[in-house]
Scaffold this motif. Structure first.
Motif, PDB file in Angstrom:
ATOM      1  N   SER A  41       0.844  -1.200   0.000  1.00  0.00           N
ATOM      2  CA  SER A  41       0.000   0.000   0.000  1.00  0.00           C
ATOM      3  C   SER A  41       0.877   1.246   0.000  1.00  0.00           C
ATOM      4  CB  SER A  41      -0.898   0.023   1.234  1.00  0.00           C
ATOM      5  OG  SER A  41      -1.812  -1.034   1.181  1.00  0.00           O
ATOM      6  N   ASN A  47      -6.500   6.350  -2.274  1.00  0.00           N
ATOM      7  CA  ASN A  47      -7.454   5.544  -3.021  1.00  0.00           C
ATOM      8  C   ASN A  47      -6.855   4.263  -3.587  1.00  0.00           C
ATOM      9  OD1 ASN A  47     -10.078   5.047  -3.926  1.00  0.00           O
ATOM     10  ND2 ASN A  47      -9.682   5.969  -5.918  1.00  0.00           N
ATOM     11  N   MET A  48      -5.802   3.745  -2.956  1.00  0.00           N
ATOM     12  CA  MET A  48      -5.170   2.503  -3.410  1.00  0.00           C
ATOM     13  C   MET A  48      -4.731   1.690  -2.206  1.00  0.00           C
ATOM     14  SD  MET A  48      -2.571   3.770  -6.350  1.00  0.00           S
ATOM     15  CE  MET A  48      -2.223   5.384  -5.687  1.00  0.00           C
ATOM     16  N   ASP A  52      -4.545  -4.072  -5.279  1.00  0.00           N
ATOM     17  CA  ASP A  52      -5.333  -3.387  -6.309  1.00  0.00           C
ATOM     18  C   ASP A  52      -4.619  -3.454  -7.653  1.00  0.00           C
ATOM     19  OD1 ASP A  52      -7.164  -2.681  -4.376  1.00  0.00           O
ATOM     20  OD2 ASP A  52      -6.693  -0.541  -4.410  1.00  0.00           O
ATOM     21  N   VAL A  65      -8.013   2.927 -10.597  1.00  0.00           N
ATOM     22  CA  VAL A  65      -8.083   1.591 -10.008  1.00  0.00           C
ATOM     23  C   VAL A  65      -8.993   0.756 -10.902  1.00  0.00           C
ATOM     24  CG1 VAL A  65      -8.728   0.211  -8.003  1.00  0.00           C
ATOM     25  CG2 VAL A  65      -7.696   2.463  -7.682  1.00  0.00           C
ATOM     26  N   ARG A  67      -9.296  -2.721 -10.669  1.00  0.00           N
ATOM     27  CA  ARG A  67      -9.944  -3.758  -9.848  1.00  0.00           C
ATOM     28  C   ARG A  67      -9.418  -3.672  -8.426  1.00  0.00           C
ATOM     29  NH1 ARG A  67      -8.149  -9.151 -11.446  1.00  0.00           N
ATOM     30  NH2 ARG A  67      -6.997  -9.180  -9.517  1.00  0.00           N
ATOM     31  N   ARG A  68     -10.313  -3.728  -7.475  1.00  0.00           N
ATOM     32  CA  ARG A  68      -9.925  -3.725  -6.057  1.00  0.00           C
ATOM     33  C   ARG A  68      -9.393  -5.096  -5.673  1.00  0.00           C
ATOM     34  NH1 ARG A  68      -9.224   1.322  -4.398  1.00  0.00           N
ATOM     35  NH2 ARG A  68     -10.913   2.618  -5.124  1.00  0.00           N
ATOM     36  N   PHE A  72      -7.870  -2.740   2.449  1.00  0.00           N
ATOM     37  CA  PHE A  72      -8.184  -1.348   2.770  1.00  0.00           C
ATOM     38  C   PHE A  72      -6.971  -0.780   3.486  1.00  0.00           C
ATOM     39  CE2 PHE A  72      -9.868   1.825   5.757  1.00  0.00           C
ATOM     40  CZ  PHE A  72     -10.482   2.672   4.862  1.00  0.00           C
TER      41      PHE A  72
END
Length: 108
Positions: A41, A47-48, A52, A65, A67-68, A72
């Motif tokens: 991360s 937002n990533m 991802d 993005v 695809r997730r 989180f």
């Protein structure tokens, strides 16, 4: 996963007051042209999260993005440093400045 020896790309974070772009280097696995899976991360880019799939087709803009990955990422910053009670502790105590976690979430 060994992120130190993985390829890294620069992702756009924001712009400085003078308009110059700011980037962060993140470890990735290439999955296509301008498309990567994040192996960690980011600390600054928002937002990533790890896992991802992102697209970096436009270098000086936020990534898309695609695809997730089911994770989180969030950052927590303390309001003071117990080891250095000072108004300038952020500049001196980088160890306490911020912590970033990635939490796996169940895919729905």
């Amino acid at each position: 996963m060994d992120c130190q020896h993985s390829p890294h790309i620069r992702v756009f974070v924001d712009r400085k007051k003078n308009g110059e772009p700011v980037f962060e280097s993140v470890p990735v696995r290439e999955v296509g042209e301008h498309t990567y899976e994040l192996l960690s991360s980011p600390g600054l880019a928002l937002n990533m999260a790890r896992g991802d799939i992102i697209c970096t087709a436009i270098p000086d803009q936020h990534v898309e993005v695609v695809r997730r990955g089911g994770n989180f990422a969030f950052m927590s910053t303390p309001t003071s440093c117990p080891r250095m009670p000072s108004t300038r502790w952020k500049a001196r105590c980088r160890r306490c400045w911020a912590a970033r976690w990635t939490v796996a979430t169940k895919a729905t």
